[in-house]
Design a protein around this motif. Sequence first.
Motif, mmCIF file in Angstrom:
data_model
loop_
_atom_site.group_PDB
_atom_site.id
_atom_site.type_symbol
_atom_site.label_atom_id
_atom_site.label_comp_id
_atom_site.label_asym_id
_atom_site.label_seq_id
_atom_site.Cartn_x
_atom_site.Cartn_y
_atom_site.Cartn_z
ATOM 1 N N ILE A 1 0.837 -1.203 0.000
ATOM 2 C CA ILE A 1 0.000 0.000 0.000
ATOM 3 C C ILE A 1 0.870 1.249 0.000
ATOM 4 O O ILE A 1 0.620 2.203 -0.734
ATOM 5 N N GLN A 2 1.928 1.232 0.807
ATOM 6 C CA GLN A 2 2.820 2.384 0.898
ATOM 7 C C GLN A 2 3.553 2.608 -0.416
ATOM 8 O O GLN A 2 3.833 3.729 -0.791
ATOM 9 N N ASN A 3 3.865 1.553 -1.113
ATOM 10 C CA ASN A 3 4.609 1.627 -2.364
ATOM 11 C C ASN A 3 3.620 1.625 -3.537
ATOM 12 O O ASN A 3 3.797 0.919 -4.504
ATOM 13 N N ASN A 4 2.583 2.433 -3.433
ATOM 14 C CA ASN A 4 1.472 2.442 -4.379
ATOM 15 C C ASN A 4 1.942 2.922 -5.756
ATOM 16 O O ASN A 4 1.859 4.093 -6.072
ATOM 17 N N ARG A 5 2.393 1.983 -6.568
ATOM 18 C CA ARG A 5 2.863 2.299 -7.904
ATOM 19 C C ARG A 5 2.043 1.518 -8.917
ATOM 20 O O ARG A 5 1.523 0.457 -8.623
ATOM 21 N N LYS A 6 1.983 2.061 -10.117
ATOM 22 C CA LYS A 6 1.279 1.386 -11.190
ATOM 23 C C LYS A 6 2.240 1.252 -12.371
ATOM 24 O O LYS A 6 2.928 2.200 -12.733
ATOM 25 N N THR A 7 2.266 0.071 -12.946
ATOM 26 C CA THR A 7 3.074 -0.187 -14.125
ATOM 27 C C THR A 7 2.206 0.017 -15.351
ATOM 28 O O THR A 7 1.059 -0.432 -15.393
ATOM 29 N N ILE A 8 2.753 0.689 -16.356
ATOM 30 C CA ILE A 8 2.055 0.883 -17.612
ATOM 31 C C ILE A 8 2.654 -0.087 -18.623
ATOM 32 O O ILE A 8 3.850 -0.065 -18.887
ATOM 33 N N LYS B 1 -0.759 -8.156 -26.040
ATOM 34 C CA LYS B 1 -1.521 -7.788 -24.847
ATOM 35 C C LYS B 1 -1.588 -8.946 -23.853
ATOM 36 O O LYS B 1 -1.426 -8.751 -22.648
ATOM 37 N N GLN B 2 -1.813 -10.162 -24.369
ATOM 38 C CA GLN B 2 -1.881 -11.328 -23.486
ATOM 39 C C GLN B 2 -0.547 -11.565 -22.785
ATOM 40 O O GLN B 2 -0.512 -11.848 -21.577
ATOM 41 N N VAL B 3 0.547 -11.452 -23.518
ATOM 42 C CA VAL B 3 1.872 -11.667 -22.930
ATOM 43 C C VAL B 3 2.148 -10.616 -21.857
ATOM 44 O O VAL B 3 2.623 -10.940 -20.761
ATOM 45 N N LEU B 4 1.830 -9.361 -22.144
ATOM 46 C CA LEU B 4 2.058 -8.302 -21.167
ATOM 47 C C LEU B 4 1.199 -8.492 -19.914
ATOM 48 O O LEU B 4 1.672 -8.308 -18.794
ATOM 49 N N GLY C 1 3.061 -9.679 -9.936
ATOM 50 C CA GLY C 1 2.252 -9.161 -8.840
ATOM 51 C C GLY C 1 2.100 -7.656 -8.887
ATOM 52 O O GLY C 1 1.806 -7.022 -7.877
ATOM 53 N N TRP C 2 2.284 -7.080 -10.055
ATOM 54 C CA TRP C 2 2.224 -5.627 -10.201
ATOM 55 C C TRP C 2 0.787 -5.155 -10.380
ATOM 56 O O TRP C 2 -0.055 -5.844 -10.934
ATOM 57 N N THR C 3 0.541 -3.932 -9.931
ATOM 58 C CA THR C 3 -0.676 -3.225 -10.299
ATOM 59 C C THR C 3 -0.353 -2.581 -11.632
ATOM 60 O O THR C 3 0.627 -1.855 -11.748
ATOM 61 N N PHE C 4 -1.151 -2.853 -12.653
ATOM 62 C CA PHE C 4 -0.783 -2.376 -13.981
ATOM 63 C C PHE C 4 -1.990 -1.914 -14.770
ATOM 64 O O PHE C 4 -3.130 -2.231 -14.450
ATOM 65 N N GLU C 5 -1.681 -1.148 -15.806
ATOM 66 C CA GLU C 5 -2.682 -0.706 -16.757
ATOM 67 C C GLU C 5 -2.123 -1.010 -18.138
ATOM 68 O O GLU C 5 -0.957 -0.734 -18.417
ATOM 69 N N LEU C 6 -2.932 -1.599 -18.995
ATOM 70 C CA LEU C 6 -2.499 -1.974 -20.327
ATOM 71 C C LEU C 6 -3.033 -0.972 -21.332
ATOM 72 O O LEU C 6 -4.237 -0.712 -21.382
ATOM 73 N N ILE C 7 -2.143 -0.420 -22.128
ATOM 74 C CA ILE C 7 -2.516 0.503 -23.189
ATOM 75 C C ILE C 7 -2.116 -0.149 -24.505
ATOM 76 O O ILE C 7 -0.995 -0.637 -24.643
ATOM 77 N N SER C 8 -3.029 -0.159 -25.464
ATOM 78 C CA SER C 8 -2.700 -0.728 -26.767
ATOM 79 C C SER C 8 -3.007 0.287 -27.855
ATOM 80 O O SER C 8 -3.873 1.151 -27.697
ATOM 81 N N ASP C 9 -2.284 0.164 -28.956
ATOM 82 C CA ASP C 9 -2.400 1.122 -30.043
ATOM 83 C C ASP C 9 -2.364 0.366 -31.362
ATOM 84 O O ASP C 9 -1.515 -0.494 -31.571
ATOM 85 N N LEU C 10 -3.279 0.688 -32.227
ATOM 86 C CA LEU C 10 -3.347 0.076 -33.542
ATOM 87 C C LEU C 10 -3.294 1.199 -34.563
ATOM 88 O O LEU C 10 -4.189 2.026 -34.633
ATOM 89 N N GLY C 11 -2.232 1.264 -35.315
ATOM 90 C CA GLY C 11 -2.106 2.305 -36.328
ATOM 91 C C GLY C 11 -0.677 2.786 -36.416
ATOM 92 O O GLY C 11 0.197 2.389 -35.663
ATOM 93 N N SER C 12 -0.451 3.633 -37.367
ATOM 94 C CA SER C 12 0.898 4.147 -37.566
ATOM 95 C C SER C 12 0.823 5.646 -37.783
ATOM 96 O O SER C 12 -0.235 6.253 -37.730
ATOM 97 N N GLY C 13 1.947 6.211 -38.089
ATOM 98 C CA GLY C 13 2.011 7.640 -38.334
ATOM 99 C C GLY C 13 1.703 7.981 -39.779
ATOM 100 O O GLY C 13 2.038 9.059 -40.257
ATOM 101 N N MET C 14 1.052 7.066 -40.490
ATOM 102 C CA MET C 14 0.753 7.294 -41.914
ATOM 103 C C MET C 14 -0.352 8.316 -42.068
ATOM 104 O O MET C 14 -1.179 8.513 -41.181
ATOM 105 N N ASN C 15 -0.378 8.936 -43.227
ATOM 106 C CA ASN C 15 -1.419 9.874 -43.569
ATOM 107 C C ASN C 15 -2.597 9.075 -44.136
ATOM 108 O O ASN C 15 -2.521 8.561 -45.244
ATOM 109 N N TYR C 16 -3.703 8.964 -43.416
ATOM 110 C CA TYR C 16 -4.842 8.168 -43.844
ATOM 111 C C TYR C 16 -5.689 8.866 -44.912
ATOM 112 O O TYR C 16 -6.595 8.279 -45.481
#
Length: 112
Positions: A57-64, A82-85, A93-108
């Motif tokens: 509780i004292q070391n309240n950190r979140k892994t992204i 995502k499954q592997v992460l 045993g980490w408290t974590f949040e998963l962020i995923s991104d689909l796409g690139s820097g292309m001009n759509y």
Amino acid sequence: MSRYISISVAAKTLGVSIQTLRRWDEEGVLVADRTPKNHRRYDLSKITPELIHDLAIQNNRKTIAYARVSSHDQKADLERQKQVLEMYCAKQGWTFELISDLGSGMNYRKKG
């Protein structure tokens, strides 16, 4: 009689890194006893489930955790990432949040 354990065993028992234990020792959060050669030793009888809970509780950190692919053709790869992460973070045993991104820097708006 007390049983003393090394810093690596204490780290595994508490589920934290050795570096975290060293920092806690310096900060006075969890002070280690020292051997004549100045090695840290932890009293196993003092490492209780209550202590582990309080330190967590004292070391309240979140892994992204971040997963990304560059095209829709790789969507299956994104799901595997995502499954592997998720499995890795949960195993640690980490408290974590998963962020995923689909796409690139292309001009759509570009034709073709």
